[in-house]
Design an enzyme around this catalytic site. Structure first.
Site, PDB file in Angstrom:
ATOM      1  CB  SER A 129      -0.938  -0.008   1.213  1.00 32.05           C
ATOM      2  OG  SER A 129      -0.210  -0.119   2.418  1.00 32.05           O
ATOM      3  CB  THR A 135       2.691   0.095   5.331  1.00 40.68           C
ATOM      4  OG1 THR A 135       3.896  -0.196   6.065  1.00 40.68           O
ATOM      5  CG2 THR A 135       1.480  -0.213   6.178  1.00 40.68           C
ATOM      6  CG  ASP A 136       6.318   2.607   0.270  1.00 34.97           C
ATOM      7  OD1 ASP A 136       7.419   2.159   0.647  1.00 34.97           O
ATOM      8  OD2 ASP A 136       6.172   3.227  -0.795  1.00 34.97           O
ATOM      9  CD1 TRP A 137      11.470   0.468   4.634  1.00 32.06           C
ATOM     10  CD2 TRP A 137       9.742  -0.491   3.628  1.00 32.06           C
ATOM     11  NE1 TRP A 137      11.729  -0.878   4.549  1.00 32.06           N
ATOM     12  CE2 TRP A 137      10.681  -1.501   3.939  1.00 32.06           C
ATOM     13  CE3 TRP A 137       8.547  -0.876   3.009  1.00 32.06           C
ATOM     14  CZ2 TRP A 137      10.484  -2.850   3.634  1.00 32.06           C
ATOM     15  CZ3 TRP A 137       8.357  -2.216   2.694  1.00 32.06           C
ATOM     16  CH2 TRP A 137       9.311  -3.178   3.003  1.00 32.06           C
ATOM     17  N   GLY A 138       7.400   3.490   6.364  1.00 31.39           N
ATOM     18  CA  GLY A 138       7.075   4.694   7.109  1.00 31.39           C
ATOM     19  C   GLY A 138       6.570   4.324   8.489  1.00 31.39           C
TER      20      GLY A 138
END
Length: 776
Positions: A236, A269-272
Site C-alpha cells: 500500500s 505498508t510502504d516504508w514509514g
C-alpha cells in the site's frame, strides 16, 4: 528433596517447550491459538533484527545486508523471520560485507518502462525468472517489485520503474513479471497500491479521483496482476486517496482487493510509520514496514481498549502465517550467494535490445561496424543504466556507450572522450570539495549536466569521422519528480549541440544518430527532424550500451513499441495542469522513506482528466502528438491480412495474419484497439484491449496471431449504477501497429447488454469537476 524438585521442574519446563506447537503448513490455526497478543502484534510489525516479547529477546531474524526490511521471528513457535529487498530492475542488497571474501553484486536489468516497450510477456517472464534466481540465491524471500503505477504524467520521478500509461499493458507486464520471479519460490510485492502517481509530497498528497477513473485506469492494472499472477504481497502506498491514507482505506485494501478480486496474499505498508496503525490493521494492512516498537504498542493497546477487534488482528496474523510458510526462510533453503550473474547479464542484454524503440530512421540504420564515430554527450560516459532511489541496483559494472561501440568494432573519437572524461573528473572533484557526490547511501548518484562543445571543434570532427552519435541523458528516481524546464524540455546546451552537430555532419554528407538514454518521456517534436535516426533505449541496464550497439549494427532488429505517448508539448497532457511540474523540493523535506514535512502547496492533486489519460485523451480530442502510443519502427516491414472476429461464450477472439514484407528477419507487435458504441457513458475514441507479438519472421514468412477479449474487458464503469457495463451494439475492432496506424479492421456485435455489479466505493471527499472530451 531439593534435587528431586529441580529435576521435576526441569522436566516440566522441557515438556512445556515440547508442548508448544511449531509452525507447519497444516497447523496455522493451532499456532495462531497459541500466540499471545504481544506475539501477534509483533508478527504484524516488521523490521527488528530480533523479536522482543515481554521484554525478552526471542531470536535473531535471518539478515541480508542492504535488504530493505524483515518480518520478525517468534522462535517459541517455530516462526522464522523473512527478508524483504528492493527491486524492480534487479535485487538491491549491499554488494560488499565486512569480513566476506566475495562480493554480492546483482544484475542491473532493463527498467520497467523498457520491459514494457517489448510488449512481450514471455520475454518479461524470462527476464524476471533470472532476476528471481538472484533473489533466491542471495537469501531473500520477497522482492519489493514490480512498481506498476500508471504513467499519468511524463514527469513522475519514478515512471522509469513503471510500465505504461495504459492499464492493460501495465497489468499484463506486471503479471508476467510476477510469474517469472515467483517461479523461484520467492515472492513479489506489486506496488504502490494505489494512485501514487507523483513523488512530490508523496507522503501526504491527497489524490482526488472519481471512482470511474480509479476503476478503469488506476486500479485495473492491479486487478489484472492480482488475478493473473497471484502475487505474494501487495504494497500500500504513502499517499491519501479521496481524503484517506491508502494504508488505512478498507474499501481499497479489503472490499475491492480481497472481496471483489479474490486476493489471498498479504498487504504491507510502504516504508514509514503513520500514526493510524490501528486503522491500518482494521482496514486489512497485514504488515507495517519497516516496523517500529510504537506500532506494536498501538496494536496491543487497540485490542485492550476495544478500538481494534482481536478478530481483525487474528485475520491479519493468519495471512502472515500463510505467507511465511511459503518462504525459503521457513523451508530452510540453503542459499548459495552465487547466482549465475554471467548468464543473467546475457539475458539483460538480449532483452534490452529486443525492447528498444526505434523512433526515427531516415535510411541510416543499421550501420556497419568499423566506422569512425564522433560520440557526443556527457552521457556517452555517464551512461544511465537505471534510476535512483530504491530502484537502484548495486551492480558490478555498467557498460558505457564508448565501450559498447568499441565492443561492436567502431573506432570512437578519443579527443571527445578525453574532453568528457575531464569534465566528469572535474564534477567529482567539485563534489568532493562540497562534501558530497549526489544522493548517496546506495540510492544512486546525480546525473552530470551536458557541456558545450565549440562549433569549430564539431566541424573538425565531422571531417575526421564517418558518423555522429549523440547521447542525450536523463535520470530520475525516488523522492522527487522531474521538471518541465531543462528536463522534459532539452537544455539550451543540448539544443545547440544537436543543431551544430547536424549542421556540420550533414554539410559533410554524413549522418547523425541520437540515442535517448532517458528515464522518462522528453520533448522531441521541435528537434527530431534535425537528425537522421533516433533510438530510444530508456535506462537499459548494465549491458544496455552493448545492446544499443547490437541494434545500431543490425545484430538485433528492434521490435519495441512505445508504452506511452510522446506529446508535442508537455502542457498538451491534460494532467499537466494538475501536476507539480516545476516544484523544487525543499532541502528540509527529506528524501526516501519515512516521515516528511507537509508541503502546503501540493497537499492534493485533482485528477480532473478522469479516464482521459495518455492516448485516451489525444486520440479522442484529436490532439496531435510527436510519437503516438504503440509506435516503433523496424528494419523490415509487415503487412496485416485476413482480420477476423469470432464470438465466444463470454466475448470474442480476434485473429490476423502478419507477413514480413521486408528484407530482414523481425518481430511485430499487433495492437488490438476497440471502439465501443456511443451509448450512455462518454467513452474514449479507442482503448487497447489485447496485444500479441509474433515470433521472429523471416522475409516472406507469415504468422496468424490470435487474441482473446472478454465482454468484461470492453465494459466501462457506471458510477451511478455501481457496475461495469457493456452496452449492446457494434464494437469496432482494429488491428494496429500503433494507436494511429490501423492496418486491418473488423467488428464485434454484442447482442445483449451485460453488467457486472460492484460495491459502491471511493466516495470523493470534495467535489471534483472532470474535463469533458468529445470524440473527434
Amino acid at each position: 528433596m531439593k534435587k528431586i524438585f529441580l529435576i521435576a521442574a526441569t522436566a516440566l519446563m522441557g515438556f512445556s517447550a515440547l508442548a508448544q506447537p511449531q509452525l507447519r503448513k497444516d497447523n496455522i490455526d493451532e499456532v495462531l491459538a497459541a500466540m499471545t497478543l504481544e506475539e501477534k502484534a509483533t508478527l504484524l510489525v516488521g523490521g527488528a533484527r530480533a523479536a522482543i516479547v515481554n521484554g525478552v529477546t526471542s531470536g535473531v531474524a535471518h539478515q541480508v545486508p542492504g535488504a530493505a526490511g524483515n518480518t520478525r521471528p517468534i522462535p517459541r513457535l517455530g516462526i522464522p523471520g523473512t527478508v524483504l529487498a528492493d527491486g524492480p530492475a534487479g535485487l538491491r542488497i549491499s554488494p560488499t560485507r565486512e569480513g566476506a571474501n566475495q562480493t554480492f553484486y546483482c544484475t542491473g536489468f532493463p527498467v520497467g518502462t523498457l520491459l514494457a516497450s517489448s510488449w512481450d510477456t514471455a520475454l518479461v517472464e524470462e527476464v524476471t525468472t533470472a532476476m528471481g534466481e538472484e533473489v533466491h540465491e542471495y537469501g531473500v524471500d520477497v522482492l519489493l517489485a514490480p512498481g506498476m503505477n500508471i504513467h499519468r504524467n511524463p514527469l513522475n520521478g519514478r515512471n522509469f520503474e513503471y510500465f505504461s500509461e495504459d492499464p492493460l499493458l501495465s497489468g499484463k507486464m506486471a503479471a508476467a513479471y510476477v510469474r517469472g520471479i515467483q517461479k523461484n519460490d520467492v515472492g513479489t510485492s506489486i506496488k504502490h497500491y494505489a494512485a501514487n502517481n507523483q513523488e512530490t509530497n508523496r507522503n501526504e498528497n491527497d489524490a482526488r479521483i472519481s471512482e470511474r477513473a480509479l476503476r478503469e485506469i488506476y486500479l485495473k492494472n492491479f486487478e489484472i496482476a492480482v488475478k493473473e499472477s497471484a502475487p505474494w504481497t501487495v504494497m500500500s502506498s504513502y499517499n491519501k486517496l479521496n481524503g484517506e491514507y491508502t494504508q488505512q482505506k478498507k474499501d481499497l485494501l479489503t472490499t475491492i482487493l480481497r472481496d471483489e478480486w479474490g486476493y489471498k496474499g498479504i498487504v504491507m505498508t510502504d516504508w514509514g510509520n503513520k500514526a493510524g496503525t490501528v486503522k491500518s490493521a482494521w482496514s486489512g494492512n497485514d504488515l507495517m514496514e519497516p516496523g517500529n516498537q510504537n506500532e506494536i504498542d498501538r496494536i496491543v493497546a487497540g485490542v485492550k481498549d476495544g478500538s481494534l477487534d482481536i478478530k481483525d488482528v487474528d485475520r491479519n496474523v493468519r495471512n502472515m502465517l500463510e505467507y511465511i510458510v511459503k518462504t525459503p526462510s521457513f523451508k530452510g533453503y540453503k542459499f548459495s550467494n552465487k547466482p549465475d550473474l554471467k548468464a543473467h547479464a546475457a539475458v539483460a542484454r538480449r532483452a534490452a535490445g529486443e525492447a528498444m524503440v526505434l523512433l526515427r530512421n531516415e535510411g541510416v540504420l543499421p550501420v556497419k561496424g568499423g566506422q569512425k564515430v564522433a560520440l557526443y554527450g556527457i552521457s556517452s560516459l555517464d551512461f544511465v543504466a537505471g534510476g535512483t532511489g530504491s530502484g537502484n541496483v548495486n551492480k558490478a559494472y555498467v557498460v558505457n556507450m564508448k565501450e559498447g561501440l568499441e565492443n561492436a568494432g567502431f573506432t570512437v573519437d578519443q579527443g571527445l572522450m578525453n574532453f568528457y572524461q575531464a569534465q566528469l573528473n572535474l564534477n567529482a572533484a567539485t563534489a568532493g570539495l562540497m562534501g558530497g557526490g549526489g544522493r548517496g547511501f546506495g540510492f544512486g548518484s546525480s546525473k552530470a549536466a551536458e557541456v558545450a562543445i565549440p562549433e569549430a571543434a564539431i566541424t573538425n570532427e565531422a571531417r575526421a569521422n564517418d558518423i555522429a552519435v549523440v547521447v542525450i541523458g536523463r535520470n530520475a528516481g525516488e523522492g522527487a519528480d522531474r521538471r518541465m524546464v531543462d528536463d522534459f524540455d532539452l537544455t539550451n546546451v543540448e539544443r545547440e549541440l544537436l543543431r551544430n552537430v547536424s549542421t556540420a555532419f550533414h554539410a559533410a554528407g554524413k549522418k547523425v544518430v541520437v540515442v535517448l538514454n532517458v528515464g522518462g518521456v522528453i520533448e522531441t517534436y521541435s528537434w527530431k527532424n534535425l537528425v537522421d535516426a533516433i533510438l530510444l533505449p530508456w535506462s537499459p541496464g548494465q549491458e544496455g550500451a552493448n545492446a544499443v550497439a547490437d541494434v545500431l549494427t543490425g545484430k538485433v532488429n528492434p521490435s519495441g513499441k512505445l508504452p506511452m505517448t510522446f506529446p508535442v508539448n508537455f502542457m498538451d497532457h491534460p494532467s499537466s495542469a494538475n501536476f507539480p511540474y516545476n516544484y523544487v523540493r525543499n532541502q528540509n523535506q527529506g528524501f526516501g522513506r519515512g516521515p516528511q514535512q507537509p508541503v502546503k502547496d501540493v497537499d492534493f492533486t485533482e485528477y480532473k482528466e478522469g479516464i482521459y489519460v495518455g492516448y485516451r485523451f489525444f486520440s479522442t480530442a484529436g490532439v496531435g502528438v510527436s510519437y503516438p502510443f504503440g509506435y516503433g519502427l523496424s528494419y523490415t516491414s509487415f503487412s496485416y491480412s485476413k482480420p477476423a472476429v469470432k464470438a465466444t461464450a463470454d466475448g470474442f477472439t480476434a485473429t490476423v495474419t502478419v507477413t514480413n514484407t521486408g528484407s530482414v528477419a523481425g518481430k511485430e507487435v499487433v495492437e488490438l484497439y476497440v471502439t465501443a458504441p456511443e451509448a450512455g457513458l462518454a467513452k474514449p475514441a479507442c482503448e487497447l484491449k489485447a496485444f500479441a507479438k509474433t515470433r521472429e519472421l523471416k522475409p516472406g514468412e507469415s504468422q496468424t496471431v490470435t487474441m482473446s477479449v472478454r465482454n468484461y474487458d470492453i465494459a466501462s464503469f457506471n458510477e451511478a449504477a455501481s457496475a461495469w457495463e457493456a452496452p449492446a451494439g457494434v464494437y469496432a475492432v482494429r488491428f494496429a501497429a500503433s494507436v494511429e496506424d490501423v492496418r486491418a479492421s473488423a467488428v464485434y456485435t454484442l447482442k445483449k447488454a451485460q453488467s457486472w455489479p460492484t460495491n459502491n466505493l471511493f466516495e470523493l471527499n470534495v467535489p471534483l469537476e472532470e474535463i469533458t472530451v468529445t470524440r473527434k
